[in-house]
Design an enzyme around this catalytic site. Structure first.
Site, PDB file in Angstrom:
ATOM      1  N   TYR A 133    -116.000  20.288 -33.518  1.00  0.00           N
ATOM      2  CA  TYR A 133    -116.815  20.750 -34.641  1.00  0.00           C
ATOM      3  C   TYR A 133    -117.377  19.552 -35.404  1.00  0.00           C
ATOM      4  CZ  TYR A 133    -118.098  23.235 -38.934  1.00  0.00           C
ATOM      5  OH  TYR A 133    -118.793  23.746 -40.004  1.00  0.00           O
ATOM      6  N   GLY A 139    -121.632  36.325 -42.552  1.00  0.00           N
ATOM      7  CA  GLY A 139    -121.441  35.066 -43.256  1.00  0.00           C
ATOM      8  C   GLY A 139    -122.704  34.512 -43.880  1.00  0.00           C
ATOM      9  N   ALA A 146    -126.145  29.239 -36.212  1.00  0.00           N
ATOM     10  CA  ALA A 146    -125.081  29.669 -35.293  1.00  0.00           C
ATOM     11  C   ALA A 146    -124.084  28.538 -35.066  1.00  0.00           C
ATOM     12  CB  ALA A 146    -125.686  30.116 -33.970  1.00  0.00           C
ATOM     13  N   GLY A 147    -122.806  28.857 -35.220  1.00  0.00           N
ATOM     14  CA  GLY A 147    -121.789  27.823 -35.042  1.00  0.00           C
ATOM     15  C   GLY A 147    -120.399  28.414 -34.895  1.00  0.00           C
ATOM     16  N   LYS A 157    -121.405  18.666 -35.474  1.00  0.00           N
ATOM     17  CA  LYS A 157    -122.130  18.737 -36.740  1.00  0.00           C
ATOM     18  C   LYS A 157    -122.706  17.382 -37.140  1.00  0.00           C
ATOM     19  CE  LYS A 157    -121.695  23.119 -37.636  1.00  0.00           C
ATOM     20  NZ  LYS A 157    -122.873  24.021 -37.742  1.00  0.00           N
ATOM     21  N   THR A 184    -116.040  32.090 -45.114  1.00  0.00           N
ATOM     22  CA  THR A 184    -116.632  32.791 -43.981  1.00  0.00           C
ATOM     23  C   THR A 184    -115.572  32.906 -42.891  1.00  0.00           C
ATOM     24  OG1 THR A 184    -117.425  30.771 -42.897  1.00  0.00           O
ATOM     25  CG2 THR A 184    -118.913  31.805 -44.485  1.00  0.00           C
ATOM     26  N   SER A 188    -125.736  37.517 -38.147  1.00  0.00           N
ATOM     27  CA  SER A 188    -125.132  38.839 -38.281  1.00  0.00           C
ATOM     28  C   SER A 188    -124.051  38.911 -39.346  1.00  0.00           C
ATOM     29  CB  SER A 188    -124.549  39.282 -36.935  1.00  0.00           C
ATOM     30  OG  SER A 188    -123.489  38.422 -36.535  1.00  0.00           O
TER      31      SER A 188
END
Length: 243
Positions: free
Chosen positions: A146, A18, A81-82, A150, A181, A16
């Site tokens: 995070y 970025g 998504a993140g 990742k 972003t 939606s």
């Protein structure tokens, strides 16, 4: 000659805004139908917009059933998504750990599984790109969940590449450096941080943009003889030392 993406179908999670939104728009511009999975329908991206909590298995399974019913096929996926958080390990709240890893890793696993299932069932192969991070290789302080999620996603991406290869499904990842972003909003309040990153970035001494990342994603989606690779998309930032 037809465009690689013309007449094909893609799913973009976290699409939606970025990087996800930019990938979706670029694919649409090239004739690809795009299903966007996001937490809110308050956006104008995609041909099919599905409100979905990617950390929730039932929510994703319902979303992918809707994609199959609407498009009848799935050729590409950008698993994007993140979320992140900002805290030292000594102050880490486990609910925050679970929230971040639930979206970034558990959610990505479900997306990979459901995408792979649809592509395998269709029998025409496909291409998947996950959104890893430069933190996969060079972890930053104060964003441990995070970093960890990742890094695990990069391994998961390569595992999927090995398992899905027999179905002619390619799986690669992009590893963006610091990119403009919403997810980096907290870093802008750290005195000198953004300026230091820009200074260390060999190409143009700037942060990345969503367009920079989308350019790499589309190229990876189209590459026919590349799988299991994690591509840094960072203007050369990863060539530099952290300080």
């Amino acid at each position: 000659m037809n465009d690689e993406f013309e007449g094909k179908c893609t799913v973009v999670t976290g699409g939606s805004r970025g990087m996800g939104a930019e990938v979706a728009r670029q694919l649409q511009a090239r004739g690809c139908k795009v299903a966007v999975l996001a937490r809110s329908a308050d956006h104008d991206v995609g041909d099919l917009n599905i409100v979905c909590d990617v950390a929730d298995e039932a929510s994703q399974r319902a979303a992918f059933r809707q994609i199959a019913d609407t498009f009848g096929r799935l050729d590409y996926a950008f698993i994007n998504a993140g979320v992140s958080t900002f805290a030292s390990l000594l102050d880490m709240d486990m609910q925050e750990w679970d929230r971040v890893t639930g979206i970034n890793l558990r959610g990505a696993l479900i997306s990979l599984r459901e995408t792979g299932r649809l592509m395998k069932q269709a029998g025409h192969g496909g291409s998947i790109v996950t959104c890893c991070s430069l933190s996969t290789f060079k972890p930053e302080k104060y964003i441990a969940p995070y970093n960890a999620s990742k890094a695990a996603l990069a391994n998961l991406t390569q595992t999927a590449a090995r398992e899905f290869g027999e179905f002619n499904i390619r799986v690669n990842g992009v590893a963006p450096g610091l990119t403009k972003t919403d997810i980096i909003a907290g870093t802008e309040s750290i005195p000198g941080y953004v300026a230091a990153v820009e200074k260390r970035t060999p190409l143009q001494h700037r942060l990345g943009t969503s367009a920079d990342i989308a350019d790499a994603v589309l190229k990876l989606l189209a590459m026919q003889w590349v799988t299991g690779q994690i591509l840094p998309v960072d203007g050369g930032l990863s060539l530099q030392t952290p300080t």
